[in-house]
Scaffold this active site. Structure first.
Site, PDB file in Angstrom:
ATOM      1  N   ASN A 184     -42.880 126.895 -51.316  1.00 48.63           N
ATOM      2  CA  ASN A 184     -43.937 126.332 -52.158  1.00 48.63           C
ATOM      3  C   ASN A 184     -43.281 125.522 -53.281  1.00 48.63           C
ATOM      4  O   ASN A 184     -42.657 126.085 -54.177  1.00 48.63           O
ATOM      5  CB  ASN A 184     -44.780 127.481 -52.725  1.00 48.63           C
ATOM      6  CG  ASN A 184     -45.931 127.008 -53.591  1.00 48.63           C
ATOM      7  OD1 ASN A 184     -45.982 125.838 -53.989  1.00 48.63           O
ATOM      8  ND2 ASN A 184     -46.844 127.906 -53.896  1.00 48.63           N
ATOM      9  N   CYS A 197     -50.037 123.756 -59.030  1.00 51.46           N
ATOM     10  CA  CYS A 197     -49.902 123.431 -57.597  1.00 51.46           C
ATOM     11  C   CYS A 197     -50.924 122.399 -57.138  1.00 51.46           C
ATOM     12  O   CYS A 197     -50.737 121.754 -56.101  1.00 51.46           O
ATOM     13  CB  CYS A 197     -50.004 124.688 -56.748  1.00 51.46           C
ATOM     14  SG  CYS A 197     -48.662 125.837 -57.057  1.00 51.46           S
ATOM     15  N   HIS A 248     -51.627 121.707 -49.437  1.00 49.90           N
ATOM     16  CA  HIS A 248     -50.593 122.291 -50.292  1.00 49.90           C
ATOM     17  C   HIS A 248     -49.879 123.357 -49.467  1.00 49.90           C
ATOM     18  O   HIS A 248     -50.514 124.149 -48.783  1.00 49.90           O
ATOM     19  CB  HIS A 248     -51.237 122.901 -51.534  1.00 49.90           C
ATOM     20  CG  HIS A 248     -50.291 123.710 -52.355  1.00 49.90           C
ATOM     21  ND1 HIS A 248     -49.056 123.238 -52.725  1.00 49.90           N
ATOM     22  CD2 HIS A 248     -50.396 124.964 -52.869  1.00 49.90           C
ATOM     23  CE1 HIS A 248     -48.431 124.172 -53.440  1.00 49.90           C
ATOM     24  NE2 HIS A 248     -49.221 125.219 -53.545  1.00 49.90           N
TER      25      HIS A 248
HETATM   26  O1  UT7 Z   1     -49.246 127.702 -54.918  1.00 45.71           O
HETATM   27  C1  UT7 Z   1     -50.076 128.425 -55.754  1.00 45.71           C
HETATM   28  C2  UT7 Z   1     -50.955 129.256 -54.953  1.00 45.71           C
HETATM   29  N1  UT7 Z   1     -50.257 130.433 -54.511  1.00 45.71           N
HETATM   30  C3  UT7 Z   1     -50.577 130.948 -53.355  1.00 45.71           C
HETATM   31  O2  UT7 Z   1     -51.369 130.374 -52.646  1.00 45.71           O
HETATM   32  C4  UT7 Z   1     -50.008 132.272 -52.982  1.00 45.71           C
HETATM   33  C5  UT7 Z   1     -51.129 133.159 -52.479  1.00 45.71           C
HETATM   34  N2  UT7 Z   1     -50.707 134.480 -52.074  1.00 45.71           N
HETATM   35  C6  UT7 Z   1     -49.915 134.705 -51.012  1.00 45.71           C
HETATM   36  O3  UT7 Z   1     -49.423 133.801 -50.387  1.00 45.71           O
HETATM   37  C7  UT7 Z   1     -49.711 136.129 -50.578  1.00 45.71           C
HETATM   38  O4  UT7 Z   1     -50.632 136.952 -51.258  1.00 45.71           O
HETATM   39  C8  UT7 Z   1     -48.273 136.653 -50.809  1.00 45.71           C
HETATM   40  C9  UT7 Z   1     -47.326 135.987 -49.829  1.00 45.71           C
HETATM   41  C10 UT7 Z   1     -47.852 136.391 -52.230  1.00 45.71           C
HETATM   42  C11 UT7 Z   1     -48.229 138.158 -50.539  1.00 45.71           C
HETATM   43  O5  UT7 Z   1     -48.693 138.452 -49.229  1.00 45.71           O
HETATM   44  P1  UT7 Z   1     -49.746 139.616 -48.971  1.00 45.71           P
HETATM   45  O6  UT7 Z   1     -49.972 139.704 -47.540  1.00 45.71           O
HETATM   46  O7  UT7 Z   1     -50.939 139.329 -49.865  1.00 45.71           O
HETATM   47  O8  UT7 Z   1     -48.943 140.876 -49.426  1.00 45.71           O
HETATM   48  P2  UT7 Z   1     -49.281 141.939 -50.572  1.00 45.71           P
HETATM   49  O9  UT7 Z   1     -49.139 141.304 -51.912  1.00 45.71           O
HETATM   50  O10 UT7 Z   1     -50.560 142.617 -50.250  1.00 45.71           O
HETATM   51  O11 UT7 Z   1     -48.098 142.948 -50.359  1.00 45.71           O
HETATM   52  C12 UT7 Z   1     -48.031 143.758 -49.180  1.00 45.71           C
HETATM   53  C13 UT7 Z   1     -46.817 144.658 -49.320  1.00 45.71           C
HETATM   54  C14 UT7 Z   1     -46.750 145.366 -50.667  1.00 45.71           C
HETATM   55  O12 UT7 Z   1     -46.236 146.662 -50.458  1.00 45.71           O
HETATM   56  P3  UT7 Z   1     -47.222 147.927 -50.463  1.00 45.71           P
HETATM   57  O13 UT7 Z   1     -47.863 147.919 -51.829  1.00 45.71           O
HETATM   58  O14 UT7 Z   1     -48.199 147.661 -49.365  1.00 45.71           O
HETATM   59  O15 UT7 Z   1     -46.294 149.067 -50.223  1.00 45.71           O
HETATM   60  C15 UT7 Z   1     -45.748 144.554 -51.445  1.00 45.71           C
HETATM   61  O16 UT7 Z   1     -45.077 145.301 -52.425  1.00 45.71           O
HETATM   62  O17 UT7 Z   1     -45.624 143.867 -49.235  1.00 45.71           O
HETATM   63  C16 UT7 Z   1     -44.786 144.138 -50.354  1.00 45.71           C
HETATM   64  N3  UT7 Z   1     -44.021 142.959 -50.691  1.00 45.71           N
HETATM   65  C17 UT7 Z   1     -42.845 142.646 -50.114  1.00 45.71           C
HETATM   66  N4  UT7 Z   1     -42.125 143.274 -49.174  1.00 45.71           N
HETATM   67  C18 UT7 Z   1     -40.973 142.700 -48.798  1.00 45.71           C
HETATM   68  C19 UT7 Z   1     -44.338 141.998 -51.571  1.00 45.71           C
HETATM   69  N5  UT7 Z   1     -43.361 141.058 -51.599  1.00 45.71           N
HETATM   70  C20 UT7 Z   1     -42.436 141.440 -50.697  1.00 45.71           C
HETATM   71  C21 UT7 Z   1     -41.210 140.903 -50.263  1.00 45.71           C
HETATM   72  N6  UT7 Z   1     -40.513 141.547 -49.317  1.00 45.71           N
HETATM   73  N7  UT7 Z   1     -40.724 139.731 -50.749  1.00 45.71           N
END
Ligand code: UT7
Length: 324
Positions: free
Chosen positions: A281, A114, A251
């Protein structure tokens, strides 16, 4: 007098197929509201069957050449940032060279996931400053839809396909911050962080293409901390701060990361180019796509000071300061 790599034109290409968040609701335990709230993404484009990274990169390059008023043979070098090449080799860059009908010069790929466009732009600047090339096409092109695990809701809703391109030209300017062109850059990587963002396949390991794997929360934590720092480092090299910047072109991975970085830099969101809602992304394509879209709709104008910043697998991260 100092040689500067001045931007002569910008272009982009997005595949025809637009996929709204709601489409994932049919096959995954996810919904539009979660994706919007956690990422800012509303839709993304996916390449058509048979449409490759080099096809999209070629379309973006043609658009940038038209914007610059140049023909393919006016270009000395093509540098492509991609992690999703058509084939293991030859490079996407040589494929684009061929598709453009370019019969001279040289072409190669750069891989920093990225952060790829920031690395490619810095690399192209090096070619120009060292006299290796006078005009360089710098392209970011990706088909991340091809490395998605469609059963993994934590990754497959985040990414999209597309390409963007810039044309750079060597010009002799004053050597001050008033010059147009690339003014400073800052590159970093930390290979200890491999396991938080990677693809679980490859030529010399599994002989498969593999799927993207990400510990989102960990990457998020690094992103917020490192992106403002790298932008600060590049600006500090030329005695600038966030106050001197007309536009941050970040980005486009997550709106919350974009907002957090702008806030740390003391730059209001009114001076940040945001396209993540429409593109998702697109990895190395995200910055040139955002630059081209913002240039074509008149947000970015000639002489604007722009700072780009990106982070991705490696981890690799960096930033470039330029005057458009
Ligand atoms: O380009 C390369 C660099 N990449 C990035 O910069 C990405 C960086 N990371 C992110 O953007 C975020 O961490 C994500 C968007 C990937 C995730 O967001 P988050 O606020 O960190 O969510 P999380 O991973 O802590 O997940 C929160 C909850 C979880 O459920 P529990 O464990 O709290 O019950 C996940 O299982 O949301 C759940 N979850 C979803 N729910 C509905 C994860 N993906 C989804 C989904 N739909 N697609």
């Amino acid at each position: 007098m100092t040689t500067r790599s001045v931007i002569l034109g910008a272009g982009h290409y997005l595949p025809e197929r637009v996929v709204p968040n709601a489409e994932f609701e049919k096959s995954l335990d996810t919904d539009d509201a979660w994706i919007r709230a956690r990422t800012g993404i509303e839709r993304r484009h996916f390449a058509a069957e048979g449409e490759t990274t080099s096809d999209m990169g070629t379309a973006a390059a043609r658009d940038a050449l038209a914007d610059a008023g140049l023909a393919p043979d006016d270009i000395d070098a093509i540098v492509v940032a991609t992690s999703t090449p058509d084939l293991t080799f030859p490079s996407v860059a040589t494929m684009i060279q061929n598709k453009l009908g370019m019969t001279r010069g040289f072409a190669y790929d750069v891989q920093a996931v990225c952060a790829g466009f920031v690395f490619a732009l810095t690399n192209a600047n090096g070619l120009i400053l060292s006299g290796q090339a006078r005009r360089v096409l710098v392209i970011g092109a990706e088909t991340f839809s091809r490395i998605m695990d469609w059963e993994d809701r934590t990754t497959c809703v985040l990414f999209g396909d597309g390409a963007g391109a810039l044309v750079l030209e060597a010009q002799e300017l004053t050597g001050t911050n008033a010059d147009r062109g690339i003014l400073a850059s800052d590159l970093n990587s930390d290979g200890r962080q491999k396991d938080i963002l990677y693809v679980d396949g490859g030529v010399s390991s599994s002989q498969t293409t593999g799927f993207l794997r990400m510990q989102g929360k960990e990457v998020f934590r690094h992103a917020v901390e490192k992106l403002a720092q790298t932008a600060h480092n590049a600006l500090a090299k030329i005695g600038m701060t966030g106050d001197d910047v007309d536009w941050i072109v970040p980005h486009q991975a997550n709106l919350r990361i974009i907002k957090g970085t702008a806030s740390r830099m003391g730059v209001p969101m009114s001076r940040v180019i945001v396209t993540v809602q429409d593109h998702g992304n697109t990895s190395a394509a995200s910055i040139p796509l955002a630059l081209s879209v913002a240039w074509k709709c008149g947000h970015i104008v000639k002489n604007d000071v722009i700072v780009t910043e990106a982070i991705g697998g490696g981890l690799a991260w960096g930033s470039v300061v330029l005057r458009w």
